[in-house]
Structure formats: C-alpha cells, structure tokens
Scaffold this active site. Structure first.
Site, short mmCIF file in Angstrom:
data_model
loop_
_atom_site.label_atom_id
_atom_site.label_comp_id
_atom_site.label_asym_id
_atom_site.label_seq_id
_atom_site.Cartn_x
_atom_site.Cartn_y
_atom_site.Cartn_z
N GLU A 20 19.42 0.89 23.22
CA GLU A 20 19.04 0.23 21.89
C GLU A 20 19.77 -1.10 21.21
OE1 GLU A 20 18.97 3.47 18.96
OE2 GLU A 20 17.58 4.55 20.04
N TYR B 249 11.62 7.93 17.60
CA TYR B 249 11.84 8.79 16.49
C TYR B 249 10.79 8.97 15.51
CZ TYR B 249 16.36 9.73 18.50
OH TYR B 249 17.41 10.21 19.51
N GLU C 56 14.93 9.24 24.69
CA GLU C 56 15.38 9.88 23.51
C GLU C 56 14.41 10.20 22.63
OE1 GLU C 56 18.41 8.39 20.89
OE2 GLU C 56 19.64 7.47 22.85
C1 FCB Z 1 19.41 6.81 18.29
C2 FCB Z 1 20.82 6.88 19.22
C3 FCB Z 1 21.54 7.87 19.26
C4 FCB Z 1 21.39 8.96 18.22
C5 FCB Z 1 19.80 8.98 17.76
C6 FCB Z 1 19.75 10.01 16.50
O1 FCB Z 1 19.31 5.84 17.80
O2 FCB Z 1 20.70 6.12 20.33
O3 FCB Z 1 22.83 7.82 19.72
O4 FCB Z 1 22.20 8.70 17.04
O5 FCB Z 1 19.41 7.75 17.39
#
Ligand code: FCB
Length: 436
Positions: A166, A291, A343
C-alpha cells in the site's frame, strides 16, 4: 455448507505484518523504526498504544505457526521488519533478525504453508528517516539493496515476494495527512515520497532478478472504486480525481509507464530520465487490498454514503460489490499479471464470552466479499488467491489495539488467542474446497 465455489487451484491464506504483531521492539538486535518513534510520540496513537509488545509473535512463533495451520490455509502473508534485519537500513546486517525469518519461513514450509513475503509494510528504519526517509532518492537505492539481500536469503523458499504494501498509505497517510509515521503534513513531500516508493519497487525488482531470485515478484496496492454521490458534474469530477490519486497514480506508472493526466504530480527534478522505465518492470503477480469504496461528494456538507450494508468498527462502509467493480475496471484498463487479494477484512468490537467469540458480521463480510470475488472471476478477472486480514487481532496503526480484525481474538493482557466463529467458518469453507 457454503454455496461459494472456487476453483480447486485457488489459494487460501491469512495475512499479518511485522510491526503489528511481532513486539520484541528492543530485542534480538532490532533497530528502531519510524513506527516506534511515532507511536512513542504522545497524542499520535489512540490510548498511547505502541507496538513494543503487540501480539508478542516474536516469542510465540511456534504457537502462532500452529494457529495458522489450524485454519487449513495453504498460504501465509507476512512482512519482514527491515530494522530487524538491518538495524539502520544501511550498513550492517543483523544475524539474529535474519535467523528469525529463516525460522518463520522454514516453520511454514514444514507445515505445508506457502510463505508470501512483504518487504515493506511501513516500518522504515529510523536511521533512514534521519537521512530524509522516502523523500530522499537514496532511500530507494537502500531499499533495492535490502530487497536483493532478502531475495537471496529467502527467495528459494518464498512463494512470492512483494516490494511494498500500500504505497498510497505510506505516501498520503504518512507524509501528507500526518496520520501515520513519520507524521509529515506536506503534499509536496507526499508526491516525492510516492515517486520514490514506485522507483524503489522497480529498482528492487531489477536487483532481485539480477541476483537470480526465482520467487514470483510483485507489489501490493490498496484500491477502491470511486462512486460519485450524485450525477452532478462536480461529484463526477471529484470521483475521477480521487480515483486518479488513489488507484491510477500507482497503476499507470506500473503498467503504462506514465503518471495519469489530471492528477497532482511531483515537481520537475524528482522524476529523472529513465525512472518510468525502471518503475514499469514486468511483474509476476499483483496484490490488491480491498476494504471499502470511495464515496465522492463535492457538496458542503457532503452527501453521506448510503451504508445500506452497514459499516465496520473502522467506520468503513461494507460494499462488497465494489470489489467486483474495481477488479473488472482494472482488468479492462490494464494488461495485468495474475491477481491475489492480499487483504480483505472486517473490524468489529469482539469479546470472548464463555470461551467463544460470536462475530456474525465478520462472517457476513467475508461471505459477501468472496461472492463478489467469484463474480469478478466469472467476468474474466484472473484471481488466484485470497488472504483474510488478519490472522489475529493486532496493532491497528493509529487506532492502536482498539480495532479488532482478527480471526483469532487476542487478549493482550495474557496473550491468549481464541478462535472467533469466523475462524471456524473460514476453516470449514477451506475444508469444503479441499474435499471437492
Ligand atoms: C491495511 C493495512 C493493514 C491493516 C489493514 C486494516 O491498510 O495494510 O496493515 O492495517 O489496513
């Protein structure tokens, strides 16, 4: 039985990062990182929390490896703390730190779990920040050397190596908004940092390939589609600008050798001749962290996001369709290598009651996002694996220990880990796919 139906070759994993779980901040020859400095600065992290102890993973490696194995996953994504292996970020290497990651990698392989390595998950050695951090081009050169050494050391056993996690967060949250380490608030610095991050990625890939590293190499980007709040020209323009700064600012250089039109760009001397060719090294995979979506409203006060499917404890809208929409969009706009969802996860205010943790909203989040992923794959996007964020509750950056993303609940007073209902659900889902 879940109705989710992934190909038998699909990879199932969980993810963590070094500063968020390791602790042992002053042990084993580790040098300080910018997150040690930042979290120890009063007022920066909620409740004054630091990563000094975190999940004490450094001392509980075997127990945590067993925890990962208990889920039935075939893949684990973790990061190397650069200051643990090279305390200053330049100069001497730390044999104890290198040995720790050898044990981690070998412990995974012994359990039949593929190690997916992230080189940089935000914990820059403070020694390099003292020399200008990512604002300095020199840091990109040091990063390439670090990548080469780690690639030579672990590349024979790694299932993949990614350079950055990121870079938008490093650049914008760390150097423009000052919400993350090193806490700088300066857009000009942010633009220099972002370019040097991309440059360091390209240099690192060249260095690792030059050294004969055979592991698949790539980068992990956080991405979201941007939805205009209304049909107004102002909202549409804002959505286009936000998407350009969040997604295209990284994707266009990596896959089209150019920064996007209409985006803010670094001033003259920062981008040097040849940089764009260096950045656009061929990649073996692309990691996407998803997310929520960006909701673009130019009005004052802004038009609120619909939040029809609820929000997480982070205040992030649950919008699974955004994962499908994003993947289809980038699949259309670029010629991409195989994608891994590196993620995706949900924070909720969990609690242990009679030895169990009921977290139905996390299960719902996982189920709907995995369905969206299947929809994207049905539309032709080549996705090869999914890593839930996170294995266990951990240090959530400026939110400290207040936000819980884990499949395992961590009691920070005792370091006892308790499987949440979502851990059982994920285990069953994976087992169902193995049986099929
Ligand atoms: C992302 C990060 C990870 C964690 C999640 C919730 O941005 O890569 O480390 O904090 O969010």
């Amino acid at each position: 039985m879940s109705t989710l139906n992934f190909p038998s070759t699909f990879h199932w994993g969980v993810a963590t990062s070094a500063y968020q779980i390791e602790g042992a901040a002053n042990e084993g020859g580790r040098g300080p990182s910018i997150w040690d400095t930042y979290s120890h600065t009063p007022g920066k992290v909620l409740n004054g929390d630091t990563g000094d102890v975190a999940c004490d993973h450094y001392h509980r490696l075997e127990e945590d490896l067993n925890l990962i194995q208990s889920l039935g996953v075939d893949s684990y994504r973790f990061s190397i703390a650069w200051p643990r292996v090279q305390p200053l970020g330049y100069g001497a290497w730390n044999p104890e730190g290198l040995a720790f990651y050898d044990r981690l990698v070998d412990g995974l392989l012994a359990r039949g779990i593929a190690p997916h390595i992230t080189l940089y998950h935000w914990d820059l050695p403070q020694g390099l920040q003292d020399r200008g951090g990512w604002e300095s081009r020199e840091t990109a050169l040091h990063f390439a050397e670090y990548a080469r050494v780690m690639g030579e050391r672990l590349g024979d056993r790694a299932a993949s190596i990614c350079t950055h996690n990121e870079p938008w967060c490093t650049a914008v949250l760390g150097n423009e908004l000052g919400r993350f380490a090193p806490g700088i608030q300066d857009q000009k610095v942010m633009l220099r940092v972002a370019h040097h991050l991309l440059l360091s990625h390209g240099l690192a890939l060249q260095a690792m390939r030059g050294a004969g590293v055979k592991a698949p190499l790539g980068i992990v980007l956080n991405q979201s589609p941007a939805t205009p709040a209304t049909d107004s020209a102002a909202d549409k323009a804002l959505a286009a600008k936000e998407y350009a700064m969040f997604v295209r600012w990284y994707m266009d250089p990596l896959f089209k050798k150019a920064y996007p039109e209409g985006a803010d760009l670094p001033v003259c001397d920062v981008v040097q001749a040849g940089d764009m060719d260096t950045i656009a090294q061929p990649m073996d995979f692309l990691g996407i962290n998803y997310y929520t979506r960006i909701w673009s409203s130019a009005a004052t006060p802004p038009v609120p996001a619909p939040n029809a499917h609820g929000v997480s404890d982070m205040g992030w809208e649950n919008y699974a369709q955004g994962l499908r929409d994003l993947l289809v969009q980038i699949h259309t706009d670029y010629t991409l290598p195989p994608i891994f969802i590196t993620e995706n996860g949900f924070a909720s205010p969990d609690a242990v009651v009679d030895g169990t943790v009921a977290d139905p909203r996390r299960i719902d989040y996982m189920r709907t996002h995995l369905q969206a992923l299947l929809d994207a794959m049905a539309a032709g996007v080549n996705v090869q694996g999914f890593f839930y964020w996170s294995l266990m509750d951990n240090f959530e950056w400026d939110s400290g220990y207040d936000k819980r993303f884990g499949l395992f609940y961590v009691d920070y007073a005792t370091q006892v880990r308790t499987a949440k209902d979502s851990a059982h659900w994920y285990r069953a889902l994976i087992a169902q796919h193995r049986a099929a």
